[in-house]
Design a protein around this motif. Structure first.
Motif, PDB file in Angstrom:
ATOM      1  N   ASN A  76       1.035  -1.355  -0.064  1.00 39.05           N
ATOM      2  CA  ASN A  76      -0.278   0.046   0.429  1.00 39.05           C
ATOM      3  C   ASN A  76       0.894   1.304   0.002  1.00 39.05           C
ATOM      4  N   LEU A  77       2.294   0.604  -0.435  1.00 38.48           N
ATOM      5  CA  LEU A  77       3.338   2.653  -0.679  1.00 38.48           C
ATOM      6  C   LEU A  77       3.624   1.978  -1.879  1.00 38.48           C
ATOM      7  N   VAL A  78       3.690   3.504  -2.828  1.00 42.85           N
ATOM      8  CA  VAL A  78       4.424   4.192  -3.960  1.00 42.85           C
ATOM      9  C   VAL A  78       5.741   4.543  -3.871  1.00 42.85           C
ATOM     10  N   LYS A  79       6.372   4.532  -4.256  1.00 45.93           N
ATOM     11  CA  LYS A  79       7.728   5.190  -3.649  1.00 45.93           C
ATOM     12  C   LYS A  79       7.894   6.292  -5.998  1.00 45.93           C
ATOM     13  N   ILE A  80       7.728   7.562  -5.408  1.00 46.43           N
ATOM     14  CA  ILE A  80       8.206   8.604  -6.496  1.00 46.43           C
ATOM     15  C   ILE A  80       9.472   8.908  -6.800  1.00 46.43           C
ATOM     16  N   ILE A  81       9.854   8.980  -7.635  1.00 46.79           N
ATOM     17  CA  ILE A  81      11.417   9.350  -8.123  1.00 46.79           C
ATOM     18  C   ILE A  81      12.211  10.334  -9.130  1.00 46.79           C
ATOM     19  N   PHE A  82      12.135  11.341  -8.299  1.00 50.00           N
ATOM     20  CA  PHE A  82      12.586  12.276  -9.572  1.00 50.00           C
ATOM     21  C   PHE A  82      13.991  11.986  -9.800  1.00 50.00           C
ATOM     22  N   PRO A  83      15.031  11.969 -11.294  1.00 51.56           N
ATOM     23  CA  PRO A  83      16.008  11.376 -11.656  1.00 51.56           C
ATOM     24  C   PRO A  83      16.875  13.646 -11.868  1.00 51.56           C
ATOM     25  N   ASN A  84      17.410  13.050 -11.250  1.00 53.28           N
ATOM     26  CA  ASN A  84      18.509  14.741 -11.502  1.00 53.28           C
ATOM     27  C   ASN A  84      19.336  14.623 -12.967  1.00 53.28           C
ATOM     28  N   LYS A  85      19.665  13.285 -13.023  1.00 54.11           N
ATOM     29  CA  LYS A  85      20.604  13.089 -14.783  1.00 54.11           C
ATOM     30  C   LYS A  85      20.255  11.385 -14.199  1.00 54.11           C
ATOM     31  N   ILE A  86      20.923  11.236 -15.672  1.00 53.01           N
ATOM     32  CA  ILE A  86      20.589   9.956 -16.355  1.00 53.01           C
ATOM     33  C   ILE A  86      22.623  10.319 -17.494  1.00 53.01           C
ATOM     34  N   PHE A  90      10.270  10.332  -3.256  1.00 49.75           N
ATOM     35  CA  PHE A  90       9.370  10.560  -1.863  1.00 49.75           C
ATOM     36  C   PHE A  90       8.256   9.488  -1.967  1.00 49.75           C
ATOM     37  N   ALA A  91       7.635   8.814  -0.217  1.00 48.58           N
ATOM     38  CA  ALA A  91       6.984   7.913  -0.537  1.00 48.58           C
ATOM     39  C   ALA A  91       5.893   8.420   0.432  1.00 48.58           C
ATOM     40  N   ILE A  92       4.695   7.512  -0.712  1.00 45.20           N
ATOM     41  CA  ILE A  92       3.491   8.170  -0.332  1.00 45.20           C
ATOM     42  C   ILE A  92       2.091   7.070  -0.177  1.00 45.20           C
ATOM     43  N   LYS A  93       1.318   6.738  -0.246  1.00 42.52           N
ATOM     44  CA  LYS A  93       0.341   6.147  -0.095  1.00 42.52           C
ATOM     45  C   LYS A  93       0.047   5.600  -1.347  1.00 42.52           C
ATOM     46  N   LYS A  94      -0.451   4.412  -1.338  1.00 44.65           N
ATOM     47  CA  LYS A  94      -0.920   4.063  -2.939  1.00 44.65           C
ATOM     48  C   LYS A  94      -2.452   4.395  -3.321  1.00 44.65           C
ATOM     49  N   SER A  95      -3.203   4.634  -2.054  1.00 39.16           N
ATOM     50  CA  SER A  95      -4.611   5.291  -1.945  1.00 39.16           C
ATOM     51  C   SER A  95      -4.449   7.009  -2.635  1.00 39.16           C
ATOM     52  N   ASN A  96      -2.680   7.210  -2.273  1.00 43.50           N
ATOM     53  CA  ASN A  96      -2.582   8.708  -2.918  1.00 43.50           C
ATOM     54  C   ASN A  96      -2.427   8.923  -4.395  1.00 43.50           C
ATOM     55  N   LEU A  97      -2.045   7.573  -4.983  1.00 43.81           N
ATOM     56  CA  LEU A  97      -1.161   7.770  -6.181  1.00 43.81           C
ATOM     57  C   LEU A  97      -2.170   8.639  -7.776  1.00 43.81           C
ATOM     58  N   VAL A  98      -3.427   7.834  -7.278  1.00 41.73           N
ATOM     59  CA  VAL A  98      -3.727   8.633  -8.809  1.00 41.73           C
ATOM     60  C   VAL A  98      -4.426  10.087  -8.948  1.00 41.73           C
ATOM     61  N   GLU A  99      -4.461  10.759  -7.580  1.00 45.26           N
ATOM     62  CA  GLU A  99      -5.029  11.743  -6.885  1.00 45.26           C
ATOM     63  C   GLU A  99      -3.217  12.893  -7.614  1.00 45.26           C
ATOM     64  N   TYR A 100      -2.335  12.027  -7.351  1.00 44.66           N
ATOM     65  CA  TYR A 100      -0.904  13.218  -7.503  1.00 44.66           C
ATOM     66  C   TYR A 100      -0.776  12.514  -9.166  1.00 44.66           C
ATOM     67  N   LEU A 101      -1.156  11.769 -10.138  1.00 44.22           N
ATOM     68  CA  LEU A 101      -1.805  11.823 -11.073  1.00 44.22           C
ATOM     69  C   LEU A 101      -2.149  13.187 -11.978  1.00 44.22           C
ATOM     70  N   ARG A 102      -3.089  12.749 -11.269  1.00 47.46           N
ATOM     71  CA  ARG A 102      -3.778  14.005 -11.260  1.00 47.46           C
ATOM     72  C   ARG A 102      -2.813  15.663 -11.445  1.00 47.46           C
ATOM     73  N   ASN A 103      -2.847  15.489 -10.348  1.00 49.17           N
ATOM     74  CA  ASN A 103      -1.998  16.918 -10.205  1.00 49.17           C
ATOM     75  C   ASN A 103      -0.581  17.051 -10.803  1.00 49.17           C
ATOM     76  N   GLY A 104      -0.051  15.821 -10.637  1.00 42.94           N
ATOM     77  CA  GLY A 104       1.635  16.113 -10.972  1.00 42.94           C
ATOM     78  C   GLY A 104       2.808  16.828 -11.543  1.00 42.94           C
ATOM     79  N   SER A 105       2.643  17.151  -9.917  1.00 41.32           N
ATOM     80  CA  SER A 105       3.676  18.037  -9.354  1.00 41.32           C
ATOM     81  C   SER A 105       4.061  17.473  -7.870  1.00 41.32           C
ATOM     82  N   LYS A 106       5.710  18.192  -7.241  1.00 41.40           N
ATOM     83  CA  LYS A 106       5.827  17.605  -6.731  1.00 41.40           C
ATOM     84  C   LYS A 106       5.342  18.654  -5.168  1.00 41.40           C
ATOM     85  N   GLU A 107       4.163  19.443  -5.692  1.00 38.85           N
ATOM     86  CA  GLU A 107       3.581  20.680  -4.013  1.00 38.85           C
ATOM     87  C   GLU A 107       3.040  19.635  -3.816  1.00 38.85           C
ATOM     88  N   TYR A 108       2.803  18.544  -4.694  1.00 35.17           N
ATOM     89  CA  TYR A 108       1.113  17.844  -4.375  1.00 35.17           C
ATOM     90  C   TYR A 108       1.698  16.241  -2.717  1.00 35.17           C
TER      91      TYR A 108
END
Length: 339
Positions: A258-268, A280-298
């Motif tokens: 029930n946890l997911v991790k969102i990774i923002f690479p600096n450079k590859i 960032f670690a977030i609850k899986k239940s927050n994933l859809v709302e994050y995708l709708r929002n699409g921002s680090k602020e969320y």
């Protein structure tokens, strides 16, 4: 860029083709479409094509229409192939014809091999080392990332035509004729925010969703090394000025499912790997709302934990893996008390 008609979509196949004199990298984007097609799905596909042609300039786009019942080893099957170029703000049709499966398969594999040759030359120009093999095309099965993403897309868009849409995986496998694929697919593209999401399903029991990371199994010289996928994704995002975001998850019940991790690479770096990232670690239940929002602020407002990993070309990135593990374990343990 014009306003898009489709906010979220997948790209069936993306192939780096021989660069011209103007661009460092040039690309061929495929959309595969089964026929016959019911009206709701046709409407979505047309909107997606509209979006793609306006987002991707100086790009080749192919729309391949095929009969799903006739592509399994039927060399007499027919496909309608429409090919376009998008110079400046135009859309120019450069070819439209019905092709026999065997004939188109030959051309498809030749282009795929050319991608391999481009990659090989690119690596030789930096340092002599063995080229990692690309991913093999494989059929969808339960718990594949594609199925997980199509369910997310249906929830994000309230469009159930995404469910069961294999986005050309079956026909691509047949066209490749069991060769390794040197193209990529884009799991989820946020067209409005210009974000490419790659979903990474954890399969190892040695890590959890939060301590998992591509650098654990890439750039290590082993046969299972899958660095070519991340190099290709980074090249693609760099070429079109997209942000690359990785989502680490598991789709079966475990302590941290029930946890997911969102990774923002600096450079590859193509020879070294990830040069640091923000996670960032977030609850899986927050994933859809994050995708709708699409921002680090969320994420900053709703994260359970956050870590910044830093590295450079001269350091061993995974001297930091213990830090990542300690961070992940403490969050997983704390999460048991708050859910």
């Amino acid at each position: 860029m014009e306003i898009t008609k489709s906010h979220f979509l997948m790209l069936d196949r993306v192939v780096q083709i021989k660069p011209d004199l103007k661009w460092k990298y040039a690309y061929h984007i495929y959309k595969f479409i089964k026929v016959p097609m019911y009206p709701e799905l046709r409407h979505r596909k047309l909107n997606e094509f509209y979006t793609i042609q306006h987002m991707f300039r100086d790009t080749v786009i192919s729309v391949v229409l095929y009969d799903d019942k006739r592509i399994n080893n039927d060399l007499e099957a027919k496909l309608k192939v429409e090919r376009f170029k998008t110079p400046n703000n135009d859309l120019n049709e450069i070819d439209s014809r019905v092709r026999g499966f065997a004939d188109y398969q030959k051309a498809f594999c030749e282009e795929n091999k050319a991608v391999y040759e481009i990659s090989k030359r690119s690596e030789r120009s930096k340092e002599p080392k063995k080229l990692k093999k690309g991913r093999r095309s494989k059929p969808l099965k339960k718990d594949d990332p594609d199925e997980y993403v199509t369910e997310l897309l249906a929830e994000l868009t309230n469009d159930r035509t995404f469910l069961g849409d294999d986005e050309g995986a079956k026909v691509t496998k047949n066209l490749l004729n069991d060769h390794s694929t040197y193209g990529i697919d884009i799991d989820l593209l946020d067209c409005d925010n210009k974000i490419v999401y790659e979903f990474l399903r954890r399969s190892s029991d040695n890590v959890n969703n939060l301590s998992a990371h591509p650098m654990r199994y890439c750039w290590n010289g082993k046969p299972s090394d899958n660095s070519s996928k991340f190099i290709s994704l980074w090249r693609f995002c760099t070429r079109y000025n997209f942000k690359l975001v990785l989502v680490s998850y598991s789709s079966y019940e475990e302590n941290d499912s029930n946890l997911v991790k969102i990774i923002f690479p600096n450079k590859i770096d193509e020879n070294v790997g990830f040069l640091g990232d923000e996670e960032f670690a977030i609850k899986k239940s927050n994933l859809v709302e994050y995708l709708r929002n699409g921002s680090k602020e969320y994420l900053e407002e709703n994260d359970i934990g956050r870590i910044v990993l830093n590295a450079d070309e001269s350091s061993d990135y995974w001297t930091l893996k213990d830090k990542l593990k300690d961070w992940a374990d403490s969050i997983t343990e704390a999460y048991k008390n708050i859910r």
